[in-house]
Design an enzyme around this catalytic site. Sequence first.
Site, PDB file in Angstrom:
ATOM      1  N   ARG A  68       5.928 103.730  72.512  1.00 22.55           N
ATOM      2  CA  ARG A  68       6.045 104.714  71.584  1.00 22.55           C
ATOM      3  C   ARG A  68       4.545 105.471  71.482  1.00 22.55           C
ATOM      4  O   ARG A  68       4.721 106.957  71.695  1.00 22.55           O
ATOM      5  CB  ARG A  68       6.523 104.544  70.275  1.00 22.55           C
ATOM      6  CG  ARG A  68       6.455 105.957  69.421  1.00 22.55           C
ATOM      7  CD  ARG A  68       7.099 105.867  67.934  1.00 22.55           C
ATOM      8  NE  ARG A  68       7.249 104.537  67.381  1.00 22.55           N
ATOM      9  CZ  ARG A  68       6.025 104.025  66.551  1.00 22.55           C
ATOM     10  NH1 ARG A  68       5.052 104.677  66.683  1.00 22.55           N
ATOM     11  NH2 ARG A  68       6.367 102.796  66.071  1.00 22.55           N
ATOM     12  N   TYR A  88      16.750 130.748  70.504  1.00 19.70           N
ATOM     13  CA  TYR A  88      17.652 129.621  70.715  1.00 19.70           C
ATOM     14  C   TYR A  88      18.576 129.117  69.818  1.00 19.70           C
ATOM     15  O   TYR A  88      17.767 129.035  68.555  1.00 19.70           O
ATOM     16  CB  TYR A  88      17.106 128.486  71.673  1.00 19.70           C
ATOM     17  CG  TYR A  88      17.898 127.326  71.842  1.00 19.70           C
ATOM     18  CD1 TYR A  88      18.834 127.445  73.004  1.00 19.70           C
ATOM     19  CD2 TYR A  88      17.944 126.071  71.305  1.00 19.70           C
ATOM     20  CE1 TYR A  88      19.594 126.306  73.280  1.00 19.70           C
ATOM     21  CE2 TYR A  88      18.634 125.027  71.740  1.00 19.70           C
ATOM     22  CZ  TYR A  88      19.466 125.154  72.553  1.00 19.70           C
ATOM     23  OH  TYR A  88      20.304 124.165  72.926  1.00 19.70           O
ATOM     24  N   ASP A 146       8.168 129.380  73.387  1.00 18.95           N
ATOM     25  CA  ASP A 146       9.175 128.464  74.014  1.00 18.95           C
ATOM     26  C   ASP A 146       9.312 129.095  75.707  1.00 18.95           C
ATOM     27  O   ASP A 146       9.710 130.402  75.683  1.00 18.95           O
ATOM     28  CB  ASP A 146      10.443 128.557  73.520  1.00 18.95           C
ATOM     29  CG  ASP A 146      11.577 127.873  74.240  1.00 18.95           C
ATOM     30  OD1 ASP A 146      11.415 127.746  75.303  1.00 18.95           O
ATOM     31  OD2 ASP A 146      12.601 127.505  73.541  1.00 18.95           O
ATOM     32  N   LYS A 179      16.231 121.912  81.509  1.00 22.13           N
ATOM     33  CA  LYS A 179      16.553 123.158  82.251  1.00 22.13           C
ATOM     34  C   LYS A 179      15.811 123.022  83.592  1.00 22.13           C
ATOM     35  O   LYS A 179      15.992 122.311  84.304  1.00 22.13           O
ATOM     36  CB  LYS A 179      16.241 124.410  81.487  1.00 22.13           C
ATOM     37  CG  LYS A 179      16.840 124.185  79.801  1.00 22.13           C
ATOM     38  CD  LYS A 179      18.147 124.228  79.657  1.00 22.13           C
ATOM     39  CE  LYS A 179      18.698 123.633  78.269  1.00 22.13           C
ATOM     40  NZ  LYS A 179      18.291 124.532  77.202  1.00 22.13           N
TER      41      LYS A 179
HETATM   42  C1  PLP Z   1      18.079 124.252  75.819  1.00 17.44           C
HETATM   43  C2  PLP Z   1      17.055 125.165  75.172  1.00 17.44           C
HETATM   44  C3  PLP Z   1      16.223 124.483  74.119  1.00 17.44           C
HETATM   45  C4  PLP Z   1      16.706 123.151  73.606  1.00 17.44           C
HETATM   46  O1  PLP Z   1      16.465 122.218  74.579  1.00 17.44           O
HETATM   47  P1  PLP Z   1      17.216 120.605  74.439  1.00 17.44           P
HETATM   48  O2  PLP Z   1      16.530 119.923  75.743  1.00 17.44           O
HETATM   49  O3  PLP Z   1      18.714 120.968  74.745  1.00 17.44           O
HETATM   50  O4  PLP Z   1      16.980 120.057  73.155  1.00 17.44           O
HETATM   51  C5  PLP Z   1      15.540 125.200  73.577  1.00 17.44           C
HETATM   52  N1  PLP Z   1      14.961 126.513  74.044  1.00 17.44           N
HETATM   53  C6  PLP Z   1      15.526 126.933  74.991  1.00 17.44           C
HETATM   54  C7  PLP Z   1      15.226 128.368  75.437  1.00 17.44           C
HETATM   55  C8  PLP Z   1      16.652 126.307  75.599  1.00 17.44           C
HETATM   56  O5  PLP Z   1      17.207 126.858  76.817  1.00 17.44           O
END
Ligand code: PLP
Length: 391
Positions: free
Chosen positions: A52, A104, A176, A201
């Site tokens: 961890r 998001y 983000d 993604k």
């Molecule tokens: C999918 C997404 C998230 C969250 O990510 P996870 O891997 O699903 O927890 C946060 N910000 C954006 C812009 C996203 O597309």
Amino acid sequence: MSENKDLSFETLLLHNQHKFDSSNGAVSVPIQHASTFHQANPEQFGKYDYSRSANPTREALEDIIAELEEGTRGFAFSSGMAAISTAFLLLSSGDHIIITEDVYGGTYRMVTSVLSRFGIEHTFVDMTDLDSIRAAIRPNTKAIYMETPSNPLLKVTDIKAVCSIAKEIGALTYVDNTFLTPALQKPLNLGADIVLHSATKFLSGHSDVVAGLAVVKDPELGERLYTLQNSFGAVLGVQDAWLVMRGLKTLHVRMEHSMKSAQKMAEYLQTHPLVKAVHYPGLEDHPEYSIQQEQARGAGAVLSFELESETVLNSFVANAQLPVFAVSLGAVESILSYPAKMSHAAMPADEREKRGISGGLLRLSAGLENPDDLINDFAQALEKSRVKVQL
Ligand SMILES: *Cc1c(COP(=O)(O)O)cnc(C)c1O
């Protein structure tokens, strides 16, 4: 790291500090499953003691993302939301956050229904409007949270301008960077303190892993985030860390292809009579086109478009054959999603309407198909929907 600074991004994706294993030359980072590590003596422990706290496989991914974002330290988490939520733990009870209004859906839920219970206040603003950011500042504003281009309306925030407002009041800035990735945008170089990713993604890119990443430039902030990563414990498993590293090797070629497709799709959709609006920062009539050109190397591979009505939308979705109709984005296959019922389902209907996330809005994440096949598919699906409207 310094020896790599002259390499271009696509070369660095392959020829980084983990291009081969120094102990045996293996050209793929070994997956270290061990949860604990033998210590040679009670006086001095080795670099690793418990997974961890640190694990060589996860650390390789953390090093690589730090290098790609031009930060000093990276952190890998079990999901994008784990990365975002852990980074929010830098804040304390009584603090206030200014946050982009079409953030998001999961981040919206975290801020409105979890952080609020811990006494962390928030104000949603249209981040494209610098005056509304200034107007939202309170004496206890400790962070400004951006997502650009935003989801699902692809609004573009001027990262440098927002960071300079934040610096005036000593607030942290979060970006983000999921939609563009460091292949196209490097927020730390524009003044941001923390870059966040859903590596689920584009970074991993194959719809086969859930992962999150965070990167910082300031070593002291890095120490604080490390303490939180280790305390909260939402670390990324080693198999998943390996999958993200494998995906990263092709990030540049995937992004280039998908971005060209998205541009072509956006231009096609703009001309179609059943499409009311197309949101894509690569279109010259996008309100923040010039900011996007200046702060990023491209407009990315995600766009959204508005159909005449929900009836047209239902028919279009039923007839489109190529894209998968699903939550998520940034994959080898094109993904069509319905923000009102998917990514933004966590947002109450009136809040969605206020933000312009209508029942006729669809989001497309362009994949690696030939864009002409996608256009043909969309054309036949729209044609069938047109017939439906006339009936
Ligand atoms: C999918 C997404 C998230 C969250 O990510 P996870 O891997 O699903 O927890 C946060 N910000 C954006 C812009 C996203 O597309």
